[in-house]
Design an enzyme around this catalytic site. Structure first.
Site, PDB file in Angstrom:
ATOM      1  N   LEU A  19       0.768  -1.245  -0.350  1.00  0.00           N
ATOM      2  CA  LEU A  19       0.290  -0.079   0.304  1.00  0.00           C
ATOM      3  C   LEU A  19       0.674   1.403   0.429  1.00  0.00           C
ATOM      4  O   LEU A  19       1.926   1.111   0.520  1.00  0.00           O
ATOM      5  CB  LEU A  19      -1.135  -0.178   1.141  1.00  0.00           C
ATOM      6  N   GLY A  73      -1.892   6.399  -2.650  1.00  0.00           N
ATOM      7  CA  GLY A  73      -2.859   6.713  -3.774  1.00  0.00           C
ATOM      8  C   GLY A  73      -3.868   5.847  -2.438  1.00  0.00           C
ATOM      9  O   GLY A  73      -5.079   6.395  -2.642  1.00  0.00           O
ATOM     10  N   HIS A  74      -3.227   4.106  -2.562  1.00  0.00           N
ATOM     11  CA  HIS A  74      -4.259   3.581  -1.846  1.00  0.00           C
ATOM     12  C   HIS A  74      -5.317   4.411  -0.270  1.00  0.00           C
ATOM     13  O   HIS A  74      -6.324   4.077  -0.276  1.00  0.00           O
ATOM     14  CB  HIS A  74      -3.939   2.156  -1.293  1.00  0.00           C
ATOM     15  N   GLN A 115      -5.980 -12.300 -13.015  1.00  0.00           N
ATOM     16  CA  GLN A 115      -5.855 -10.945 -13.794  1.00  0.00           C
ATOM     17  C   GLN A 115      -4.052 -10.594 -14.130  1.00  0.00           C
ATOM     18  O   GLN A 115      -3.829  -9.847 -15.140  1.00  0.00           O
ATOM     19  CB  GLN A 115      -6.718  -9.879 -12.958  1.00  0.00           C
ATOM     20  N   ARG A 161       4.056  -1.190  -8.195  1.00  0.00           N
ATOM     21  CA  ARG A 161       4.988  -1.367  -9.590  1.00  0.00           C
ATOM     22  C   ARG A 161       6.379   0.014  -9.415  1.00  0.00           C
ATOM     23  O   ARG A 161       7.419  -0.448  -9.610  1.00  0.00           O
ATOM     24  CB  ARG A 161       4.720  -1.331 -10.274  1.00  0.00           C
TER      25      ARG A 161
HETATM   26  P1  AMP Z   1      -3.598  -2.362  -7.010  1.00  0.00           P
HETATM   27  O1  AMP Z   1      -3.334  -2.398  -5.371  1.00  0.00           O
HETATM   28  O2  AMP Z   1      -2.708  -1.258  -7.471  1.00  0.00           O
HETATM   29  O3  AMP Z   1      -4.937  -3.272  -7.597  1.00  0.00           O
HETATM   30  O4  AMP Z   1      -4.910  -0.441  -6.627  1.00  0.00           O
HETATM   31  C1  AMP Z   1      -5.777  -1.055  -5.960  1.00  0.00           C
HETATM   32  C2  AMP Z   1      -6.891   0.697  -5.768  1.00  0.00           C
HETATM   33  O5  AMP Z   1      -5.820   1.420  -5.275  1.00  0.00           O
HETATM   34  C3  AMP Z   1      -7.478   0.484  -6.476  1.00  0.00           C
HETATM   35  O6  AMP Z   1      -8.473   1.240  -7.288  1.00  0.00           O
HETATM   36  C4  AMP Z   1      -6.277   1.266  -7.565  1.00  0.00           C
HETATM   37  O7  AMP Z   1      -6.628   2.565  -8.894  1.00  0.00           O
HETATM   38  C5  AMP Z   1      -6.137   2.092  -6.392  1.00  0.00           C
HETATM   39  N1  AMP Z   1      -4.950   3.010  -6.254  1.00  0.00           N
HETATM   40  C6  AMP Z   1      -3.555   2.944  -7.168  1.00  0.00           C
HETATM   41  N2  AMP Z   1      -2.928   4.058  -7.252  1.00  0.00           N
HETATM   42  C7  AMP Z   1      -3.494   4.962  -7.583  1.00  0.00           C
HETATM   43  C8  AMP Z   1      -2.632   5.862  -6.922  1.00  0.00           C
HETATM   44  N3  AMP Z   1      -1.027   6.199  -7.645  1.00  0.00           N
HETATM   45  N4  AMP Z   1      -4.184   7.554  -6.719  1.00  0.00           N
HETATM   46  C9  AMP Z   1      -5.043   6.690  -6.401  1.00  0.00           C
HETATM   47  N5  AMP Z   1      -5.377   5.087  -6.566  1.00  0.00           N
HETATM   48  C10 AMP Z   1      -4.723   4.482  -6.830  1.00  0.00           C
END
Ligand code: AMP
Length: 284
Positions: A31, A34-35, A59, A185
Site C-alpha cells: 500500500l 494512493g490506496h 488478472q 510497481r
Molecule cells: P492495486 O493495489 O494496484 O490493485 O490498486 C488498488 C486500488 O488503488 C485501485 O482502485 C487503484 O486504482 C487504486 N490506486 C492505485 N494507485 C493509485 C494512485 N496513485 N492514486 C489513487 N488510487 C490509486
C-alpha cells in the site's frame, strides 16, 4: 481492526449490524498513499470500512509479473490499523479459487481497447475477482482509483449490467512530487528509470495544455505525447491514446471531453497513467 482470511468471518462482521453502511477498498497490497486516499474516502463516507489485500492471479497473464509483484502484509496492516480501518480481508488463492472453480465474469466492447489490447485476459480477471469480493463484503460503496481509468469504466459497466447494489466511487490519482502516479510497481524501477518515469505525466500534461490552447486534433495530441515519451531513452511505449472517456474509442477530433492515457515499459516494469478532461456540463 479485524484481519481475516475467512469469508464467513467477513460476513459475520459485515452483517453484525445491518443498519451500518460499509465502504470497501479492494487492493493488491504493497500500500501507498494512493490506496490510503481511497481508504480515507471510504472512512469519511461510511460507518464502517473494509479493505481487501489480495494479489489476484487471474488478472495477470502468464508473461506478467505475478510472482514478482511486491508484497508487504505486515507493513500494509500497520498502515490500515493507523488509518482506522475496521476489517481487512486477506484471502488465500485456495479460498478464492478452489480446485473446482469454473465461473468467469467478462465484458465485451469496453474491455477491448487500451489495456485490453495489450492484456486481453486482464479485465475478465478483474471483473471476476471484484464480483466475488462484492458478494463476500456486500459493501454500500466501493472505492477505485482514477489511475486505473479503464478499470473504473469497466466496473461501472459491470455494476450497471449485473445490477450490483453498490455505489462505485472514484478517487483522484495520488502523485509523487515530480508527477509520477503512485503505484506499487514503482518500487521495482531502477533509480534512473524512476527518474525517467516522470515523463508519463509530463507528456500527458503537455497534451492537456495543447488542447486547452486550442489543439483539437487527436492525432496531433497523440504525436505530442509519443514524441515526448520517445525522447526518453529508457521508455518503451506500449500505447498512447486520445479517446472518448465513455466508449474509450480513439478520437480524430476532440469536440468535448477526452481521456489521454498511456502505458509505457521501463525495463520489465509497465506503468500506466492518464488525464481525464471531462465534457463541460451544459449550465443552461
Ligand atoms: P492495486 O493495489 O494496484 O490493485 O490498486 C488498488 C486500488 O488503488 C485501485 O482502485 C487503484 O486504482 C487504486 N490506486 C492505485 N494507485 C493509485 C494512485 N496513485 N492514486 C489513487 N488510487 C490509486
Amino acid at each position: 481492526m479485524i484481519v481475516t482470511d475467512k469469508i464467513d468471518e467477513v460476513r459475520q462482521h459485515r452483517w453484525a449490524d445491518p443498519g451500518l453502511t460499509w465502504g470497501f477498498v479492494p487492493t493488491m497490497g504493497y500500500l501507498h498513499e494512493g490506496h490510503l486516499s481511497l481508504v480515507q474516502l471510504a472512512l469519511a463516507g461510511n460507518e464502517r470500512t473494509a479493505v481487501s489485500i489480495y494479489v489476484n492471479p487471474t488478472q495477470f497473464a502468464p508473461s506478467e509479473d505475478l510472482s514478482s509483484y511486491p508484497r508487504n502484509l505486515v507493513g500494509d496492516l500497520a498502515m490500515l490499523e493507523t488509518a482506522g480501518v475496521d476489517l481487512v480481508f486477506t484471502p488465500s488463492d485456495a479460498i478464492m479459487y478452489p480446485p473446482d472453480f469454473q465461473t468467469t465474469v467478462s465484458l465485451s466492447r469496453i474491455t477491448q481497447p487500451l489495456e485490453g489490447s495489450s492484456r486481453p485476459t486482464h479485465f475478465a480477471g478483474v471483473a471476476t475477482i471484484v464480483t466475488k469480493l462484492f458478494n463476500i463484503v456486500q459493501p454500500s460503496r466501493a472505492y477505485f482509483g482514477q489511475k486505473d481509468v479503464q478499470q473504473t469504466v469497466v466496473l461501472r459497466q459491470m455494476v450497471r449490467d449485473l445490477n450490483f447494489n453498490v455505489e462505485i466511487v472514484i478517487g483522484s490519482t495520488s502523485r509523487e512530487p515530480d508527477g509520477l502516479a503512485m503505484s506499487s510497481r514503482n518500487a521495482r524501477l531502477s533509480e534512473t528509470d524512476r527518474a525517467a518515469a516522470a515523463v508519463l505525466y509530463r507528456a500527458l500534461s503537455a497534451a492537456k495544455a495543447a488542447y486547452e490552447a486550442g489543439e483539437q486534433s487527436g492525432s496531433a495530441l497523440r504525436k505530442l505525447i509519443v514524441d515526448m515519451i520517445t525522447a526518453v531513452p529508457q521508455a518503451k511505449i506500449d500505447y498512447v491514446s486520445v479517446a472518448d472517456p465513455n466508449t474509450l474509442e480513439e478520437l480524430d477530433v476532440i469536440a468535448d471531453g477526452m481521456l489521454l492515457s498511456t502505458a509505457v515499459f521501463f525495463g520489465k516494469t509497465r506503468l500506466i497513467d492518464n488525464i481525464l478532461i471531462e465534457a463541460t456540463e451544459d449550465t443552461e
